[in-house]
Enzyme design. Structure first.
Site, PDB file in Angstrom:
ATOM      1  CD  GLN A 265      26.813  25.779-107.512  1.00  0.00           C
ATOM      2  OE1 GLN A 265      26.825  25.062-106.608  1.00  0.00           O
ATOM      3  NE2 GLN A 265      26.531  26.869-107.656  1.00  0.00           N
ATOM      4  CG  HIS A 268      29.371  26.029-102.845  1.00  0.00           C
ATOM      5  ND1 HIS A 268      28.885  26.734-101.746  1.00  0.00           N
ATOM      6  CD2 HIS A 268      28.552  26.122-104.037  1.00  0.00           C
ATOM      7  CE1 HIS A 268      27.773  27.274-102.404  1.00  0.00           C
ATOM      8  NE2 HIS A 268      27.606  27.075-103.627  1.00  0.00           N
ATOM      9  CD  GLU A 333      23.171  21.108-105.055  1.00  0.00           C
ATOM     10  OE1 GLU A 333      22.741  21.822-104.047  1.00  0.00           O
ATOM     11  OE2 GLU A 333      24.359  20.856-105.349  1.00  0.00           O
ATOM     12  CG  HIS A 334      22.680  23.714-108.654  1.00  0.00           C
ATOM     13  ND1 HIS A 334      23.525  23.445-107.851  1.00  0.00           N
ATOM     14  CD2 HIS A 334      21.627  24.408-107.793  1.00  0.00           C
ATOM     15  CE1 HIS A 334      23.412  23.792-106.718  1.00  0.00           C
ATOM     16  NE2 HIS A 334      21.902  24.423-106.608  1.00  0.00           N
ATOM     17  CG  ASP A 367      23.194  29.127-104.835  1.00  0.00           C
ATOM     18  OD1 ASP A 367      22.393  27.889-104.859  1.00  0.00           O
ATOM     19  OD2 ASP A 367      24.361  29.200-105.009  1.00  0.00           O
ATOM     20  CG  HIS A 426      -7.342  -7.653 -88.260  1.00  0.00           C
ATOM     21  ND1 HIS A 426      -6.631  -8.152 -87.503  1.00  0.00           N
ATOM     22  CD2 HIS A 426      -6.686  -6.470 -88.904  1.00  0.00           C
ATOM     23  CE1 HIS A 426      -5.505  -7.419 -87.240  1.00  0.00           C
ATOM     24  NE2 HIS A 426      -5.927  -6.237 -88.052  1.00  0.00           N
TER      25      HIS A 426
END
Length: 436
Positions: A265, A268, A333-334, A367, A426
């Site tokens: 990670q 990235h 996230e992971h 991924d 109504h």
């Protein structure tokens, strides 16, 4: 020998741990005023001048001079050509990944339903796909064919008739793998445009680019800002932050494996975050040693180093239960549960984008080819949001059919409530259906 990494070492029981964790997790993804102003100008120009603005911005930002918008359109035949041009090994890998992603997402497809009450009233829900979805794909160096599969395939499984892809081609650079992935994923049209201008084109439409119902896919700060700006005009998937991984380990996994999982990670970008939680202090030492020994072998060492030194941490916890509590606080996230019995921990996990179970399930498989979507909530948003899926490309409409008897009975209830809200029309509308 590389310079030793300076990675934060924390103990979950230290008195100021909460403050340290808050600082570690803090990430501000809001665009500054200059970016917002520029994006607003670009969106306004595309809305006003359509294709002409797209051609102009493509020349200015991507260094690609064309005579007309027609030169920025790739047809289906061009996508099929890309599939032929890539290597056999690459094609096989894309086909395997595409099939696995498709098979997984077919389980997510929702169907319409209805039920009939005793008086003949019918209630239900109708599921319909979006008419058209827009997929933003980064171009140039940041080319991710895997993201094409993850974004386009769920849309097609949902039944979306048309998926439109935009991908910038700086200085004419075309990534054949990205186009091949688009071919396999069933993308219908491709426009070689990018940036905020591409988002604006998808949101509002131009003479050549059709207006879509939802825009998905990753991009830089200008793309993210533009997606935020057009939200409401169209749907969007999410405003994604930097990639994250949180590893919970019992200390029995090979330290080199865990180090590489953290690297996966960190490579990235400089803002990516990698965190390891373990009750074994000796194991944390071993992983730190592995990180220092292996980092010199990485092609993106410079990026990894900045990421690890600015946003990573090796955290000592009392036990795996405390690790799970922290995982829920972080909502990563992971999340890797690199332990002997991950199923025992799973009921303790409430917040995570994707959960990778056991020692032999690295995040990297998710991924590319495991099957579940890799478009996941970041920056703690897993507390209230989910991975991209088929459900993001389907809409739900309520279905209501009242029999005469049902309308009469419901009308009585509606009348009381409507008059309580002083909404006389109504009430009378409902009362007209009440049987004498």
């Amino acid at each position: 020998m590389s310079t030793p990494l300076k990675i934060a070492r924390l103990n979950a029981n230290q008195s100021d741990f909460a403050q340290h964790l808050d600082v570690l997790l803090a990430w501000e993804g809001v665009s500054d005023k200059a970016v917002n102003n520029r994006v607003e100008e670009i969106i306004a120009a595309v809305r006003e001048r359509g294709d002409a603005a797209l051609v102009e911005y493509t020349a200015r930002f991507d260094g690609l001079q064309v005579d007309a918008m027609a030169d920025l359109i790739l047809d289906r035949a061009r996508l099929e050509l890309a599939l032929e041009r890539i290597t056999g090994e690459q094609r096989e890998a894309l086909e395997v990944a595409a099939e696995r992603v498709k098979r997984y997402h077919e389980h997510q497809r929702q169907e319409s339903w209805r039920y009939t009450e005793a008086d003949g009233t019918v209630l239900g829900q109708q599921i319909t796909p979006l008419d058209r979805a827009g997929l933003y794909v980064p171009g140039g160096k940041a080319s991710y064919p895997s993201s094409v599969l993850m974004n386009a395939i769920p849309a097609k499984v949902a039944g979306v008739p048309e998926v439109v892809m935009v991908v910038p081609t700086p200085r004419g650079e075309i990534n054949e793998l990205v186009l091949a992935a688009a071919c396999l994923a069933g993308v219908d049209r491709v426009f070689t445009i990018g940036g905020a201008q591409a988002v604006a084109a998808l949101a509002y439409g131009t003479e050549s680019v059709p207006r879509v119902d939802k825009i998905v896919g990753p991009g830089n700060i200008y793309v993210a800002t533009a997606k935020r700006a057009v939200f409401g005009q169209v749907g969007i998937d999410m405003i994604a932050g930097p990639s994250e991984i949180l590893v919970v380990c019992d200390g029995q996994t090979d330290p080199d494996w865990i180090a590489m999982d953290l690297f996966s990670q960190a490579e990235h970008d400089e803002d990516a975050q990698s965190i390891l939680l373990s009750p074994d202090a000796t194991f944390l030492d071993a992983v730190e040693a592995s990180l220092n020994r292996l980092i010199g072998e990485l092609e993106r060492e410079a990026i990894v180093r900045v990421s690890l030194e600015n946003r990573a941490a090796l955290i000592k916890v009392d036990n795996l239960e405390q690790a799970c509590e922290l995982a829920n606080r972080i909502a990563p996230e992971h999340l890797e549960l690199s332990v002997e019995d991950p199923d025992a921990l799973l009921p303790l996990i409430r917040h995570a984008g994707a959960i990778f179970m056991g020692r032999h399930t690295p995040e990297a498989l998710g991924d590319y080819c495991a099957g579940p979507n890799h478009v996941l909530p970041t920056s703690g948003t897993a507390r209230f949001s989910s991975p991209l899926g088929v459900y993001d490309f389907q809409k739900r409409s309520s279905v209501i059919f009242c029999s005469p008897d049902g309308a009469s009975e419901l009308g009585k209830t509606a009348s009381v409530l409507a008059r309580g809200e002083s909404l006389t029309a109504h009430a009378r509308s409902a009362e007209y259906r009440i049987k004498p």
